[in-house]
Design an enzyme around this catalytic site. Sequence first.
Site, PDB file in Angstrom:
ATOM      1  N   LYS A  65       0.836  -1.050  -0.158  1.00  0.00           N
ATOM      2  CA  LYS A  65       0.050   0.027  -0.043  1.00  0.00           C
ATOM      3  C   LYS A  65       1.007   1.184  -0.081  1.00  0.00           C
ATOM      4  CE  LYS A  65      -3.889  -2.434   1.938  1.00  0.00           C
ATOM      5  NZ  LYS A  65      -4.519  -2.846   3.313  1.00  0.00           N
ATOM      6  N   GLN A 109      -4.991  -1.713   9.806  1.00  0.00           N
ATOM      7  CA  GLN A 109      -4.779  -3.173   8.694  1.00  0.00           C
ATOM      8  C   GLN A 109      -5.331  -3.961   9.798  1.00  0.00           C
ATOM      9  OE1 GLN A 109      -3.893  -3.412   5.606  1.00  0.00           O
ATOM     10  NE2 GLN A 109      -3.896  -5.690   5.684  1.00  0.00           N
ATOM     11  N   ASP A 132     -11.093   2.496   3.824  1.00  0.00           N
ATOM     12  CA  ASP A 132     -11.429   1.258   3.463  1.00  0.00           C
ATOM     13  C   ASP A 132     -12.891   1.035   3.355  1.00  0.00           C
ATOM     14  OD1 ASP A 132      -9.380  -0.717   3.812  1.00  0.00           O
ATOM     15  OD2 ASP A 132      -9.002  -0.296   5.811  1.00  0.00           O
TER      16      ASP A 132
HETATM   17  N1  GUN Z   1      -6.990  -7.019   6.069  1.00  0.00           N
HETATM   18  C1  GUN Z   1      -7.149  -7.602   4.662  1.00  0.00           C
HETATM   19  N2  GUN Z   1      -7.578  -6.872   3.991  1.00  0.00           N
HETATM   20  C2  GUN Z   1      -7.779  -5.459   4.416  1.00  0.00           C
HETATM   21  C3  GUN Z   1      -8.211  -4.330   3.986  1.00  0.00           C
HETATM   22  O1  GUN Z   1      -8.558  -4.211   2.663  1.00  0.00           O
HETATM   23  N3  GUN Z   1      -8.130  -3.327   4.765  1.00  0.00           N
HETATM   24  C4  GUN Z   1      -7.700  -3.456   6.169  1.00  0.00           C
HETATM   25  N4  GUN Z   1      -7.644  -2.527   6.917  1.00  0.00           N
HETATM   26  N5  GUN Z   1      -7.393  -4.770   6.470  1.00  0.00           N
HETATM   27  C5  GUN Z   1      -7.455  -5.671   5.722  1.00  0.00           C
END
Ligand code: GUN
Length: 302
Positions: A65, A109, A132
Amino acid sequence: MLAQDDNSKILIKMILIDGKKTAEDIKGEIAEQVKQMVADGKRAPHLAAVLVGHDGGSETYVAFKIKDCEEVGFRSSLVRFEDNVTEDELIAKVHELNNDPDLDGFIVQLPLPKHISEKRIIEAIDPRKDVDGFHPVNVGRLVLGIPTFLSATPYGIVELLKRYRIPTSGKNCVIVGRSNIVGRPLSILMSQKGVNATVTVAHSQTKDLEKVCAEADILIAALGSPEFITANMVKEGAVVIDVGTTRVNAPETKSGWRLKGDVKFDEVAPKCSYITPVPGGVGPMTRVSLLLNTLLAAKINR
Ligand code: GUN
């Protein structure tokens, strides 16, 4: 797409959906917009990621990211905590990020350590910075068809179908998996006006899953079980979207693991009109969707 072989048998020409290339195209479009923003005297979009602990998968996803941000000219910040951080300490950080005028959006996350309530953390995030799309307000907006931050994987899948001009209107779409992050929001997006699919959400209690899947024009596998979808579960000519990304042991690779999808690719692909590979299908689209949400936050929040 159909072709005819010498024995006049109808053959299906399978198209491999290139999520990596599509995501690269979108990143190019985002980078152009960022250049224009900066040329107009505005600051570049700024995304922060909060990472708790040292889970291998989460470390990798967050690193990607941050790298994606650099590639399109965004600013990025990584906020790290050890596994033993308290829920209140994490909430305090969320409040700080909510109130940081220099930050357009952030993610925490998941998964979080067991002693921390993910629900409480997500609900503490300002919906205007929830890139998100996990906050109940944003999920509610999605359900009501009000423009909002869309959960990244569902957003990426719908964008992929659009960019490949895959017909969805009136099609029978079966989604296997009902997670809050993928299956459930995707079922809403696939049935919304403009996409117009007839959606079935299948799950662990679905009766005769094989038959349900075999009736799908568009089959989306999002259950997190490697190679669960086999050829007998897929209709000839179906569009198959594989959301699975399970790490399996692979001693022959440098890392010792590789990603496996939820679809048994080799036997399913010959039956499909379109199919996504793993890796290189949905994954890159999920990543680019976070960038799109951050760009949107930078535009609407200032
Ligand atoms: N864990 C797995 N996929 C995601 C996501 O798209 N966003 C976040 N914050 N955590 C995750």
